[in-house]
Design a protein around this motif. Sequence first.
Motif, mmCIF file in Angstrom:
data_model
loop_
_atom_site.group_PDB
_atom_site.id
_atom_site.type_symbol
_atom_site.label_atom_id
_atom_site.label_comp_id
_atom_site.label_asym_id
_atom_site.label_seq_id
_atom_site.Cartn_x
_atom_site.Cartn_y
_atom_site.Cartn_z
ATOM 1 N N ASP A 178 3.347 0.930 -4.723
ATOM 2 C CA ASP A 178 4.236 1.860 -6.078
ATOM 3 C C ASP A 178 4.251 2.939 -5.149
ATOM 4 O O ASP A 178 4.013 4.387 -5.520
ATOM 5 N N GLY A 179 5.328 2.760 -3.797
ATOM 6 C CA GLY A 179 5.673 4.327 -3.325
ATOM 7 C C GLY A 179 4.887 5.097 -2.260
ATOM 8 O O GLY A 179 5.427 5.963 -2.103
ATOM 9 N N VAL A 180 3.524 3.801 -2.143
ATOM 10 C CA VAL A 180 2.777 5.023 -1.606
ATOM 11 C C VAL A 180 3.078 4.235 0.233
ATOM 12 O O VAL A 180 3.063 2.939 0.461
ATOM 13 N N PRO A 181 2.803 4.794 1.435
ATOM 14 C CA PRO A 181 3.027 3.658 2.490
ATOM 15 C C PRO A 181 1.594 3.393 2.563
ATOM 16 O O PRO A 181 0.735 3.978 2.554
ATOM 17 N N VAL A 182 2.229 2.276 3.448
ATOM 18 C CA VAL A 182 0.861 1.350 3.806
ATOM 19 C C VAL A 182 0.811 1.147 5.227
ATOM 20 O O VAL A 182 1.811 0.647 5.550
ATOM 21 N N VAL A 194 -0.942 -7.938 3.183
ATOM 22 C CA VAL A 194 -2.221 -7.814 2.317
ATOM 23 C C VAL A 194 -1.776 -7.685 0.741
ATOM 24 O O VAL A 194 -2.783 -6.858 -0.371
ATOM 25 N N PHE A 195 -0.904 -7.851 0.146
ATOM 26 C CA PHE A 195 -0.276 -8.205 -0.704
ATOM 27 C C PHE A 195 -0.545 -9.206 -1.904
ATOM 28 O O PHE A 195 -0.191 -9.776 -1.173
ATOM 29 N N ASN A 196 -1.078 -9.147 -2.545
ATOM 30 C CA ASN A 196 -1.184 -10.023 -3.744
ATOM 31 C C ASN A 196 -0.001 -10.228 -4.383
ATOM 32 O O ASN A 196 -0.419 -9.177 -5.396
ATOM 33 N N ALA A 197 0.518 -11.447 -4.631
ATOM 34 C CA ALA A 197 1.645 -11.904 -5.341
ATOM 35 C C ALA A 197 0.945 -12.183 -6.714
ATOM 36 O O ALA A 197 2.038 -11.346 -7.211
ATOM 37 N N ASP A 198 0.501 -11.992 -6.723
ATOM 38 C CA ASP A 198 -0.100 -12.157 -8.673
ATOM 39 C C ASP A 198 -0.210 -10.527 -9.187
ATOM 40 O O ASP A 198 0.077 -10.645 -10.040
ATOM 41 N N ALA A 199 -0.407 -9.646 -8.604
ATOM 42 C CA ALA A 199 -0.461 -7.967 -8.476
ATOM 43 C C ALA A 199 1.442 -7.495 -9.045
ATOM 44 O O ALA A 199 1.470 -6.875 -9.059
ATOM 45 N N ILE A 200 2.546 -8.383 -8.194
ATOM 46 C CA ILE A 200 3.387 -7.566 -7.401
ATOM 47 C C ILE A 200 4.781 -7.714 -8.530
ATOM 48 O O ILE A 200 4.974 -9.215 -9.478
ATOM 49 N N THR A 367 -0.507 11.176 -4.245
ATOM 50 C CA THR A 367 -1.296 9.820 -3.675
ATOM 51 C C THR A 367 -1.480 10.133 -2.375
ATOM 52 O O THR A 367 -1.850 11.065 -2.156
ATOM 53 N N PHE A 368 -2.729 8.960 -2.473
ATOM 54 C CA PHE A 368 -4.234 9.118 -1.267
ATOM 55 C C PHE A 368 -3.748 7.697 -0.590
ATOM 56 O O PHE A 368 -3.739 6.788 -1.177
ATOM 57 N N SER A 369 -3.624 7.885 0.303
ATOM 58 C CA SER A 369 -3.399 6.853 1.180
ATOM 59 C C SER A 369 -4.390 7.049 2.543
ATOM 60 O O SER A 369 -3.764 7.913 3.174
#
Lengths: 784, 289
Positions: A178-182, A194-200, A367-369
């Motif tokens: 969502d535009g924030v660096p991971v 870490v990316f859960n495909a259900d939420a993408i 944002t906060f990361s």
Amino acid sequence: MKKIVPFSFFTILSLFVFAQRYTISGYVSDQKTSEKLIGASVYDTISKRGTITNAYGFYSLTLPEGKAVLIFSYVGYSPILWEVDVNSTINKNVLLNPTIQLDEIVVVGQRENRQVETTQMSLAQIPVQTIKQLPVFFSETDILKTIQLLPGVQSGGEGTSGLYVRGGGPDQNLILLDGVPVYNCDHLFGFFSVFNADAINNITLIKGGFPARYGGRLSSVLDIRMKDGNLNEHHKNFSIGLISSKIMLEGPIKKQKSSYLVSARRTYIDVLAQPFMQTATNVGTSGYYFYDFNSKFNYIFSDTNRVYLSVYVGNDKAYSRYKDSYYDDTNKYEEKMKAGIGWGNIITVLRWNHLFTPKLFANLTTTFSRYRFNVGFQNKQTTNSQQTEEYSLKYFSGIHDFSAKIDFDYRPKPNHNILFGTSATYHTFSPGINVFKVNTIYGDKLDTTFGGKNIYATEVSSFVEDDISLNAMFKANVGIHHSLFFVRNEWYSNIEPRLSVRYLFHEKWSLKAAYSIMNQYIHLLTNSGIGLPTDLWLPVTDKIKPQHSVQYALGIYSSIISGFDMSIEGYYKTMQNIIEYKEGASFFMQGSSWEDKITMGNGWAYGSEFFIKKNKGKTTGWIGYTLSWSWRKFDDLNFGKKFPYRYDRRHDISIAATHQFSERFDIGIVWVYGTGNSISLPIEHYPAHEFLIGEHYYFDDMPSVQYYNGRNGFRMPAYHRLDLSFNMHKKRKYYLRTWTIGVYNAYNRKNPYYLYFKHDNNQKRLTQISLFPIIPSFSYSMNF
Amino acid sequence: MVNQVYRKNIYKKSSSIVTLFAILLLVLSCEKYLDMEITDTGRKPVVNAVFIADTFPVVKVFESKHILDNTHYKNISNAQVNIIVDGQPWSLTYDTIKRIYTDTSLRISSQSNVIVNVDTYLGKAEGTTTVPIHVPILSCDTFPHFDKNGNYDGVELRLRFKDIANVHNYYMITFHSNSLYPTFDAYNEPGLEYINEKIFLDDFAFDGKIKTLKFFVYRYAGKYMNYNGIIEFYLFHLDESLYKYQLSLQKQINTGNSPFSEPVMVYNNIKNGYGICGSASYFKFKLEL
């Protein structure tokens, strides 16, 4: 001259007359879920003008007065045809229906010619549905593992999530949620992402020809957008797998006004293994788990104002606990020990979309990361329940950012799409801080903190880009990105021009070229390719300069065969100021700061990528092949001579396919092949010169020199693997259930993970460790 | 009906085969270790020829070994070893006791140019070096040392020498004591590296200047052990090749083959072989405490 003046006057007048234009704007969304469709096409068949929706599903198309026939289309959705008389500014929100073919098969398709028409090259978009159908490790849908199947993108090795794009390192990818660096995308030491495909909702990968809106990394941009949540109806999804379970809930808070999406996943290896652990040892226990949690809320205030709040929290934890007690004649002694290692990300985004005019869309984001890695150890001893001794050691490292960004999407005319904006980020780097505490009844007390101090840095960037249609054949994306980085009283400022051009020399053939300069102000100090969370993110300093790259790319694209996209791309990339550990340095090396352990040098990479993708029909998928070279040259390494990058992979082939037999049954197949990694391995040895003075010229016990055939001069065996998955769906009364049976490494290839010298009965052998044999797995999911 | 029975049988057989295959694969997959081969490119001569100013020449010749060969190093005793010192050829003879090629009648003086030619059954190898001149230690002064609270905690030693100007120089400093425990606190300084109790210096940061190195003999060392004793300092002035060789060698030794350490390539300047052809002069300084 006399003729020219009236002619010019007439031309200007004509332009003025014909310049009566009106704007049609709005959002394109999924009819069922109201999810915004990113990159949906809006095309007027009369004026032959078109545009695509932005990352928020917004489009704006300015057309001349008169009749227009607009086609709204998107991947896997039935297109909509809309006839309209354009005589005023029009707001038109469009709902597209997912493709449903009665008595036929639901297919994931993509609009033809799309990749031929766009200016953007080196781009890949994979529908989340395809990712879910492809086989994966332990039936855990993994976005990064699927991205690794694209040409030009490599995995580091067995099981790892790291991306190595066009000869670049794993830190050179701008991975945005969502535009924030991971900063850390790995679970379970890199075996899951870490990316859960259900939420993408949407995934876009850019490997070259970077638009000016992106900056801060050299090699790629992976832009992952979360779903907004269904605005119409509530949905639930449960999934139970061998090692983890997932849940996803979404629905309207107020219909067509606001929605929520909550998704969570947790592994339970620790819970399942607990009884065995307790049987094996009655004094201690240990385990490992990870979890992640995504949530998103959005509220539509009006047609022109919308607010989003999204949160991601993910953590990994490995732990060990030990408790023991014993007695002597008079006393009871107890000892408790706790040790743990943990890492995780927190990401929050608050975003406000505002439509100033139908042509000007604005987006304000804060944002906060945070990424944090920590290791802890605690030992407590008591005598008759009175504490006698306590020792504890904590180590933590990480990075956290606060950021604000404003960007605008301005579409004054159909042949211009201007994006501009600015952002500021405040980074705090913690490069390894230790806290040591001692407390004993003898009066020894210590509470000390040592190690690297926090480093604070400010990064400011601005950009402007214009996607210009010069004529029906020529299209260009011209942009400029400016970045500023302030750290330890040092300023770095860089201007990065970007250019992509497309020449449509046939309706179904195009030629594209791109040039981009990128700068990167943070480095990842990594000591191995297995995604150890001990990796440190570090800023540039007065000693460590920003990484810099220049990339040239050229490609030819075709959709000459219906349902197929084909492309051949070539690239050449140079990289300056990239870092590596110095020879002999180690992550665990004590007594020297991180800046002293590393050395800077240059790299360059070149290669060709071949890609054939089938978008339509029962069988979809792609074949990718990459032929590439990636080199490094450091003054302090390999005696200043060039050497291959560890992930220099001459040949990389990937085949990914899904086949839908019926509505109830589909299969997925993945086969990958890659030239083995380059590693440094001694091939000979000989006695060293003993530096002794006097009469000591004997060679007994003299040290040995290990001779390497250059740095990374040894090739590991090739990597190849076949994965299969079988998905069986059945519509129940209230839900759709899916059984997924997967086989990872179906022909049980022993792929190299690590090589070492083994001493066995006075024999020395080079031994390969392989991680994953054939692994069958299953998962069960219910979609309400 | 027959067809159905036939199908059932086929199904049963197929199931059994699939089950058997699956079990077999699972059992096989437990084998995680696999022996690998390393291509053997053949052996090469190893020439270790380090010339120390004002001493007789010493050259050692060995046979290299494949990395998986665990046997003792083989000394080559029948090689032809010739050196050319400032244009003058010398033939070295093999000392069967010390297992070195030498000529004790010859002294290599500083600033000499030395070429080594070695002819063995593995082929010819060659190296060249220029012997650096002596650089003396000017002094080693002692100072009482106090901790942060002002308590006397030992002796600070300041070793001084003057670098030769306008020439790129390389040094190695070692220190030994039979009864004391001098320490050198390595600090971040360009061109300085401290590995395996050897200090390596590249003079680019102090060209032509006096260089001071600080050592300490802490009080506790004297309290529990002998506080009086002799410390010997050696200041080696190395040619570039020997500096690179020694520095990289010490780094490689220091890694201890740890998988977490970055690999170290040891410098090699022997043509058609391995080893080192280098030279040094040294200055010894004795300090009595």
